[in-house]
Each structure stands twice: as structure tokens, then as C-alpha cells.
Design a protein around this motif. Structure first.
Motif, PDB file in Angstrom:
ATOM      1  N   UNK A  15       0.796  -0.918   0.781  1.00  0.00           N
ATOM      2  CA  UNK A  15       0.037  -0.520   0.152  1.00  0.00           C
ATOM      3  C   UNK A  15       1.060   1.535  -0.287  1.00  0.00           C
ATOM      4  N   UNK A  16       1.308   1.532  -0.643  1.00  0.00           N
ATOM      5  CA  UNK A  16       1.850   3.423  -0.924  1.00  0.00           C
ATOM      6  C   UNK A  16       1.597   4.063  -0.423  1.00  0.00           C
ATOM      7  N   UNK A  24      -4.513   2.412   0.627  1.00  0.00           N
ATOM      8  CA  UNK A  24      -5.180   1.464   1.013  1.00  0.00           C
ATOM      9  C   UNK A  24      -5.186   0.906   2.202  1.00  0.00           C
ATOM     10  N   UNK A  25      -4.066   0.773   3.050  1.00  0.00           N
ATOM     11  CA  UNK A  25      -3.904   0.718   4.307  1.00  0.00           C
ATOM     12  C   UNK A  25      -4.232   0.535   5.324  1.00  0.00           C
ATOM     13  N   UNK A  26      -4.773   1.492   5.547  1.00  0.00           N
ATOM     14  CA  UNK A  26      -6.164   1.148   6.942  1.00  0.00           C
ATOM     15  C   UNK A  26      -7.349  -0.045   6.600  1.00  0.00           C
ATOM     16  N   UNK A  27      -8.184   0.577   4.939  1.00  0.00           N
ATOM     17  CA  UNK A  27      -9.510  -0.444   4.843  1.00  0.00           C
ATOM     18  C   UNK A  27      -8.857  -1.833   4.913  1.00  0.00           C
ATOM     19  N   UNK A  48      -6.912  13.331   6.931  1.00  0.00           N
ATOM     20  CA  UNK A  48      -5.395  12.717   7.312  1.00  0.00           C
ATOM     21  C   UNK A  48      -6.644  11.613   8.012  1.00  0.00           C
ATOM     22  N   UNK A  49      -5.891  10.042   7.412  1.00  0.00           N
ATOM     23  CA  UNK A  49      -6.860   9.143   7.873  1.00  0.00           C
ATOM     24  C   UNK A  49      -6.312   8.315   9.259  1.00  0.00           C
ATOM     25  N   UNK A  50      -6.586   7.788   9.459  1.00  0.00           N
ATOM     26  CA  UNK A  50      -7.085   7.380  10.770  1.00  0.00           C
ATOM     27  C   UNK A  50      -7.776   6.317  11.668  1.00  0.00           C
ATOM     28  N   UNK A  51      -7.803   5.052  11.658  1.00  0.00           N
ATOM     29  CA  UNK A  51      -8.585   3.883  11.960  1.00  0.00           C
ATOM     30  C   UNK A  51      -8.325   3.706  13.864  1.00  0.00           C
ATOM     31  N   UNK A  70       1.419   3.796   9.637  1.00  0.00           N
ATOM     32  CA  UNK A  70       0.842   3.472   8.443  1.00  0.00           C
ATOM     33  C   UNK A  70       1.974   3.929   7.488  1.00  0.00           C
ATOM     34  N   UNK A  71       1.480   5.429   7.475  1.00  0.00           N
ATOM     35  CA  UNK A  71       1.914   6.345   6.258  1.00  0.00           C
ATOM     36  C   UNK A  71       3.505   5.977   6.693  1.00  0.00           C
TER      37      UNK A  71
END
Length: 380
Positions: A15-16, A24-27, A48-51, A70-71
Motif C-alpha cells: 500500500x503506497x 489502502x493500508x487502513x482499509x 488525514x486517514x486514521x483508524x 501506516x504512513x
């Protein structure tokens, strides 16, 4: 069947997710965690993506948390790599790829440990995973956004382990129980422009700036404290933008970075910088403006039950008795410490951010084993 942390690390590397992209890392993680009974919630803020993922009841009597990201940093010179930075190639016992060390392997290891733990021995309590896509960037909308959301929703970790790489050379040799503070100061010196042949008619900002920088760099900030090394100040750049050799410029800039222990705060060091600048102004007539950005304050989780728990597990799985340390740069533990006690333990980190970043696959399995033992002992 046990969750394979090596395969999960490889999937995450593919996942880049160069900050601020998720790739796509968090999905991917949410899918695996949801299948194991975790309640997953995206907590994106300002793009900003967070899970957030929790197994067990909200408000359980005991809740153990993991934090990670994951970034990843940019690839750099792609031609210098011997493999695709996002190909997750395994070669001679090493898994290659951007984020292999920092820190997709750590996230994969604690996710795999958490999945297997709640599946095989469901605890009387809750397990929380707080994973961000904004640790390598400005970190303004990553773990802080997760913690803000948790406070609003009544979610609470009793203790937390951050899975950053912590070991300098050998697996198991170091646990982080705190971090130094970090601040950057941008100094602008203003004088009066003039001809270099008539310096008495000008006020040279460089003369005042150099004098100030020498005072700052020569000053011993401290001798260290019980758990911290001495604080350090580094001058990282001096700029004038002056192309002419016969002109004294009107302005010059410099930037310095201070890594400080718990004898100081960002505010106390800012006050010190301003006092030193004022003293040089009195001597040189050069005026100074100091713009400060504090990335984090120094903090310490005192040695106790949490660090003992982690240290016992590390020694049991690696055969090494880890040192409790506060060395290194900053991490998101600087935010988590305001929520609950926090320590850090992860892999050997000397290849992170490098060309051909890679991790020994055996270490990923061992890290999962450490995390699994920590969970079992915490809830036993």
C-alpha cells in the motif's frame, strides 16, 4: 490458524501510503480486524486517514491499547533501490520496502497478536488499536485526532504500547519509557543595509546573528537528569540570500533545533532564547525575531507496572533484558502520554527511512510473540 504478521507486513508495504496518502493500508487492517470481531471506525480529520478499532465492551474494567502508524516517508531516489519500494520482496530472510521497519512491521505484529489473542483466549476486558496515517508528517490530525475522538466518545485506554522501532542494534535491547522534547527556533536578524566598504554606516545583521548563535551553541543547557541525557542544541542552517560581495544585507536568518530533557519546557527555553537575543541586541543594535515551533515536551512514564510487564515479555521472548531509555527523536507517544501511561517497544530501527529499507522476517515473528505475551500477562 494463527495470523501471519510477515504476510500482513508485506500486504501493508504494497500500500503506497506516503504521508498523507493512505494507499489502502487502513482499509486492509480494518477488514482483518473486523473479521476477528473488532469494531472499527475511521476517524479521518482534514483529509488525514486514521483508524480506531476496539474488541470488547466500551468502558471495560481493563483496556490495553496499541498505537502505531501506516504512513511512510517518501522513497527518495528510486533508482538507488535494488527492489520496488512498494513491492514487498523477500530476499535472504529480509523483507524489503518503504515502511518495512518504520513501522508497518510493528503495526502488523500488534494487529496479528491482538487478533490471535481475542480469538484464542477472549479476555475479560477490551483491546484497542489506534492507528494513524499522519505520524511522518505534521502529526496535527493523526494520533491527536484519534485521542480527541476517543475523549468525545468516552473511549479510554488504561495503558498503551507504541510499536515504533526502539532497538538500536539487537532485538530486545531497549524499551522507551519517555522521549526528549523537541523544538525548532527560526531566528530573523534585522540590521541596516549598506556598502561593505563603509561598514560603520550599516548595521550588519550577520555580525549580531553569529554572536547570538555562538552564545546559544556554547551554553551548556544541563548535565542530564535521572532518566535523560543532556539536552542538545544544533544550528541547522544560516541563510542570507545575498548574492553581492560588496553589500551588507539588511536581514539574515538561522534555524536551530533543541532536544531537551525534563529539566526544561518549551516555554522556559523560548524565554531563554529571547533573553539571549535581547542581550545581543543591546551590544550590536541588531534586532531579532524568534519564531518557535514546539513539536513535543519532554515526558517520562516512570518505571513501574507497565514497563515491568513489557520488559518481562521482551526478555522471555528474546533472551535479552531490555534497557529503559528516553533516547532518540519524537514519536506519537508524546500525545498518548496525556491520555494514559505509555511505553514503546519495537524492532531494530537502524534501517528506517533508508534506501532499501528492510526488516529481518524472524524479527517480525518475534515481535508478535512479545506483543502476544504482553496481552496474555496483562489480562491474566
Amino acid at each position: 490458524m494463527p495470523t501471519d504478521p510477515i504476510a500482513l507486513t508485506a500486504d501493508l508495504i504494497r500500500c503506497p501510503s506516503v504521508t498523507p496518502e493512505d494507499g489502502g493500508a487502513l482499509d486492509l487492517l480494518a477488514g482483518k480486524l473486523s473479521a476477528a470481531g473488532f469494531t472499527c471506525q475511521r476517524v479521518d480529520r482534514n483529509g488525514t486517514p486514521n483508524l480506531f478499532a476496539r474488541w470488547g465492551d466500551k468502558g471495560a474494567a481493563k483496556t490495553f491499547g496499541f498505537n502505531g502508524h501506516t504512513d511512510v516517508v517518501p522513497v527518495g531516489d528510486r533508482a538507488a533501490w535494488t527492489t520496488d519500494p512498494f513491492g514487498a520482496e523477500t530476499r535472504d530472510g529480509w523483507l524489503y520496502g518503504r515502511g518495512a521497519t518504520d513501522m508497518k512491521s510493528g503495526v502488523a505484529a500488534f494487529a496479528a497478536a491482538a487478533i490471535d489473542f481475542v480469538t484464542d483466549t477472549p479476555p475479560d476486558g477490551a483491546v484497542i488499536l489506534a492507528i494513524t496515517g499522519d505520524e511522518e508528517g505534521d502529526a496535527t490530525d493523526g494520533t491527536t485526532a484519534l485521542l480527541d475522538w476517543m475523549a468525545k466518545e468516552g473511549e479510554q485506554m488504561d495503558v498503551c504500547l507504541v510499536g515504533e522501532p526502539t532497538c538500536p542494534n539487537e532485538m530486545g535491547e531497549m524499551i522507551k519509557i519517555g522521549r526528549r522534547g523537541s523544538m525548532t527556533a527560526r531566528i530573523t536578524a534585522t540590521g541596516k543595509q549598506g556598502h561593505s566598504a563603509y561598514p560603520h554606516l550599516a548595521v550588519n545583521p550577520l555580525t549580531g546573528l553569529v554572536r547570538l548563535l555562538d552564545r546559544l551553541a556554547s551554553y551548556p543547557l544541563d548535565d542530564g537528569t535521572d532518566h535523560f541525557d543532556p539536552s542538545t542544541l544544533a544550528i541547522v542552517t544560516i541563510d542570507t540570500g545575498n548574492p553581492a560581495s560588496n553589500v551588507i544585507p539588511a536581514e539574515a536568518q538561522a534555524t536551530l533545533n533543541i532536544r531537551f530533557n525534563d529539566e526544561h519546557t518549551g516555554a522556559s527555553l523560548t524565554e531563554w532564547l529571547e533573553e539571549e537575543a535581547e542581550a545581543v541586541t543591546d551590544e550590536s543594535e541588531v534586532a531579532f525575531r524568534i519564531d518557535v515551533r514546539i513539536s513535543g515536551e519532554a515526558f517520562l512514564t516512570p518505571p513501574g507496572p507497565l514497563s515491568d510487564l513489557v520488559a518481562r515479555s521482551v526478555e522471555a521472548e528474546t533472551g535479552r533484558q531490555p534497557v529503559l531509555s528516553t533516547t532518540g527523536g519524537t514519536s506519537d507517544a508524546r500525545f498518548v502520554k496525556d491520555h494514559c501511561p505509555v511505553v514503546e517497544f519495537g524492532l531494530v530501527g537502524h534501517r528506517m527511512h533508508a534506501v532499501d529499507e528492510r526488516v529481518c522476517t524472524d524479527q517480525i515473528d518475534r515481535l508478535k510473540a512479545v506483543y502476544l505475551r504482553i496481552l496474555r500477562d496483562y489480562f491474566s
